[in-house]
Scaffold this active site. Structure first.
Site, PDB file in Angstrom:
ATOM      1  N   ASN A 154       0.807  -1.227   0.000  1.00  0.00           N
ATOM      2  CA  ASN A 154       0.000   0.000   0.000  1.00  0.00           C
ATOM      3  C   ASN A 154       0.838   1.274   0.000  1.00  0.00           C
ATOM      4  O   ASN A 154       0.380   2.328  -0.432  1.00  0.00           O
ATOM      5  CB  ASN A 154      -1.019  -0.001   1.152  1.00  0.00           C
ATOM      6  CG  ASN A 154      -0.373  -0.063   2.516  1.00  0.00           C
ATOM      7  OD1 ASN A 154       0.768  -0.489   2.645  1.00  0.00           O
ATOM      8  ND2 ASN A 154      -1.081   0.343   3.532  1.00  0.00           N
ATOM      9  N   GLU A 253       4.711  -3.094  12.509  1.00  0.00           N
ATOM     10  CA  GLU A 253       3.705  -2.038  12.306  1.00  0.00           C
ATOM     11  C   GLU A 253       2.521  -2.734  11.661  1.00  0.00           C
ATOM     12  O   GLU A 253       2.566  -3.101  10.492  1.00  0.00           O
ATOM     13  CB  GLU A 253       4.315  -0.944  11.425  1.00  0.00           C
ATOM     14  CG  GLU A 253       3.560   0.357  11.499  1.00  0.00           C
ATOM     15  CD  GLU A 253       2.650   0.534  10.306  1.00  0.00           C
ATOM     16  OE1 GLU A 253       1.448   0.213  10.464  1.00  0.00           O
ATOM     17  OE2 GLU A 253       3.125   0.956   9.247  1.00  0.00           O
ATOM     18  N   CYS A 287      -3.096   1.772   6.932  1.00  0.00           N
ATOM     19  CA  CYS A 287      -3.326   1.271   8.296  1.00  0.00           C
ATOM     20  C   CYS A 287      -3.851   2.366   9.212  1.00  0.00           C
ATOM     21  O   CYS A 287      -4.407   2.066  10.256  1.00  0.00           O
ATOM     22  CB  CYS A 287      -2.027   0.742   8.892  1.00  0.00           C
ATOM     23  SG  CYS A 287      -1.268  -0.486   7.880  1.00  0.00           S
ATOM     24  N   GLU A 459       8.740   3.877  14.117  1.00  0.00           N
ATOM     25  CA  GLU A 459       9.536   4.204  12.937  1.00  0.00           C
ATOM     26  C   GLU A 459       9.596   5.720  12.797  1.00  0.00           C
ATOM     27  O   GLU A 459       8.646   6.412  13.127  1.00  0.00           O
ATOM     28  CB  GLU A 459       8.916   3.573  11.692  1.00  0.00           C
ATOM     29  CG  GLU A 459       8.937   2.058  11.787  1.00  0.00           C
ATOM     30  CD  GLU A 459       8.464   1.338  10.538  1.00  0.00           C
ATOM     31  OE1 GLU A 459       9.100   0.352  10.143  1.00  0.00           O
ATOM     32  OE2 GLU A 459       7.438   1.765   9.981  1.00  0.00           O
TER      33      GLU A 459
HETATM   34  C1  SIN Z   1       0.541   2.537   6.587  1.00  0.00           C
HETATM   35  O1  SIN Z   1      -0.590   2.501   6.174  1.00  0.00           O
HETATM   36  O2  SIN Z   1       1.053   1.533   7.068  1.00  0.00           O
HETATM   37  C2  SIN Z   1       1.418   3.746   6.530  1.00  0.00           C
HETATM   38  C3  SIN Z   1       0.680   5.010   6.484  1.00  0.00           C
HETATM   39  C4  SIN Z   1       1.572   6.212   6.697  1.00  0.00           C
HETATM   40  O3  SIN Z   1       2.795   6.136   6.811  1.00  0.00           O
HETATM   41  O4  SIN Z   1       0.979   7.285   6.772  1.00  0.00           O
END
Ligand code: SIN
Length: 482
Positions: A154, A253, A287, A459
């Site tokens: 993604n 994550e 996410c 992170e």
């Molecule tokens: C993710 O969906 O895992 C990352 C989203 C983000 O870094 O904003």
């Protein structure tokens, strides 16, 4: 000479290579199934070569100074920025997100390389005041060793730079397994790292559809000392169990179920803007996307009307077409999941205000559902699609209880103009990241990560490199200091 970014070979020990048995797999455009490229389908025996290469490179790379590593990361950063447009086009073709978002992601991804290049020089340790006159006590920060990085489709670029940059900056070497859906962005990044002068074996890219077998090796080989993963909670748990066999460090994550709370005293327009930005980024496939909208009764009708109007206006189409805001879902499984969640909600009494059915192929329009209750699947599961499930609440306490009613704890958002409530709710939400009056929270400068079943570790931020280092305590005795 222009750098060729469309690579059809894997990258091991600084060389472009095929699978040992010559196997390959196709990479296709999720919007229309068009063939983009064919890449090697590596098996554990190939991945083993990558680990051997990373292990061999570790000695030299870890002994470089932080400044030397920083200089290489800066060169990589400059090349990524210079190639923003072709990288973004490639990303849109393999993962479907609208071009404007892909350009944003290349910049976001580059920002992690830059941040870690800056941090590479700051691997400070400690000097501990000794309790004995003849002793001096020191703490050094040393790289953990070979790192396995397993990344999702993604965010085909930024999830790689968010893991690989701190690992390299800290002095680790990396075996990267990108998603089988999006190996091309990973290979393009490796091509630019190669051009920047990264020594052979420091970064290796293993393209494969054998996620289980290759993943098993990357999580169990004793030479690997750390596994960093972004993906589902279910796979994260398996990785953690596998890594336990050789007591590897893990950063995970994982999935989220972000509440997006709108209180009566919110700035309505800002809340609608924030909900649209958070929910529909990458067609809802992040996410940290708003997963459940909780809106207080006094503002609910106006909020739902405004949000539905904006959702209806979102243009769906191929990410490379001008003005498109919602691309396709990544694959048929993703489409089936979204259809199941919408179907379950409607069956149980939710009202469908717009959307609800795939238009063509994997294109799913922005969908708004009201009357969502906590027992519905879309309240409990991560939707990962452009669906807005809305629940109306009455009190602040009720909103907090609903928001925290999930095993996940990645991101949460809330909108209020009341200062005391900002603190109360900000502190009460059981999530690793909380956005107050914003639907977008991601930046290299802040710690990204979750609590509960959303993961372990952070992170980005000033802690980014710590995740890839071990503390070594050095006791120096017998010193004639008096
Ligand atoms: C993710 O969906 O895992 C990352 C989203 C983000 O870094 O904003």
């Amino acid at each position: 000479m222009p750098i060729e970014l469309l690579k059809d070979l894997a990258y091991i020990e600084g060389a472009w290579c095929a699978a040992l048995d010559g196997a390959t797999f196709p990479v296709t455009d999720p919007a229309n199934g068009d063939h983009i490229a064919t890449v090697p389908n590596l098996y554990p025996a190939d991945a083993e070569r990558a680990i051997t290469a990373a292990q061999a490179a570790f000695q030299g790379w870890s002994r470089r100074t932080g400044l030397e590593r920083a200089d290489l990361l800066w060169r990589w950063h400059a090349l990524v920025v210079e190639h923003t447009r072709p990288l973004a086009e490639l990303m849109t073709r393999e993962c479907g997100k609208p071009l404007a978002e892909s350009i944003g992601e290349v910049r976001y991804g580059a920002s992690f390389i830059r941040w870690c290049a800056e941090e590479a020089r700051r691997g400070y340790g400690d000097v501990i005041p000794s309790e004995q006159h003849d002793r001096r006590l020191l703490v050094l920060r040393q790289p953990v060793g070979v790192v396995s990085a397993i990344t999702p489709w993604n965010f085909p670029m930024s999830m790689i730079t968010r893991k690989v940059s701190p690992a390299l900056a800290a002095g680790c070497t990396v075996v990267l397994k990108p998603s089988e859906e999006t190996p091309l962005s990973a290979l393009a990044l490796a091509a630019l790292a190669h051009e920047a002068g990264l020594p052979a074996g420091v970064l290796n890219v293993v393209t494969t559809t054998q996620a289980r077998e290759v993943g098993h090796l990357l999580c169990t080989d004793p030479r690997v000392r750390k596994v960093t993963f972004t993906g589902s909670t279910a796979v994260g748990k398996q990785i953690m169990a596998l890594a336990a066999g050789t007591v590897k460090r893990v950063s995970l994550e994982l999935g989220g179920n972000a509440p997006f709370i709108v209180f009566d005293d919110a700035d309505l327009e800002a809340a609608v803007d924030g909900a649209i930005a958070s929910k529909f980024r990458n067609a809802g496939q992040t996410c940290v996307c708003a997963n459940r909208i909780l809106v207080q009764r006094g503002i609910a009708e106006r909020f739902i009307t405004a949000l539905t109007e904006r959702a209806l206006a979102l243009r769906v189409g191929h990410g490379l077409e001008d003005g498109v805001q919602l691309g396709p879902l990544i694959n048929d499984r993703a489409l089936a999941k979204v259809e199941r969640l919408v179907g379950d909600a409607v069956e149980q009494g939710a009202q469908l205000l717009t959307g609800g059915k795939a238009t063509t192929g994997r294109f799913f329009p922005a969908t708004v559902l009201t009357g969502i209750t906590p027992d519905m699947a879309c309240f409990r599961e991560e939707v990962f699609g452009p669906v807005v499930p809305i629940t109306v609440f009455d009190t602040e306490a009720e909103a907090i209880t609903l928001a925290n009613d999930t095993p996940y704890g990645l991101a949460a958002y809330f909108y209020t103009r009341d200062l005391a409530r900002s603190w109360r709710v900000g502190e009460a939400l059981a999530f690793g990241m909380v956005g107050l009056n914003t639907g977008l929270i991601s930046t290299a400068a802040a710690p990204f990560g979750g609590v509960k079943e959303s993961g372990i570790g952070r992170e980005g931020s000033r802690h980014a490199l710590e995740e890839f280092t071990e503390m070594k305590y050095l006791a120096m005795a017998g010193l004639e200091t008096r």
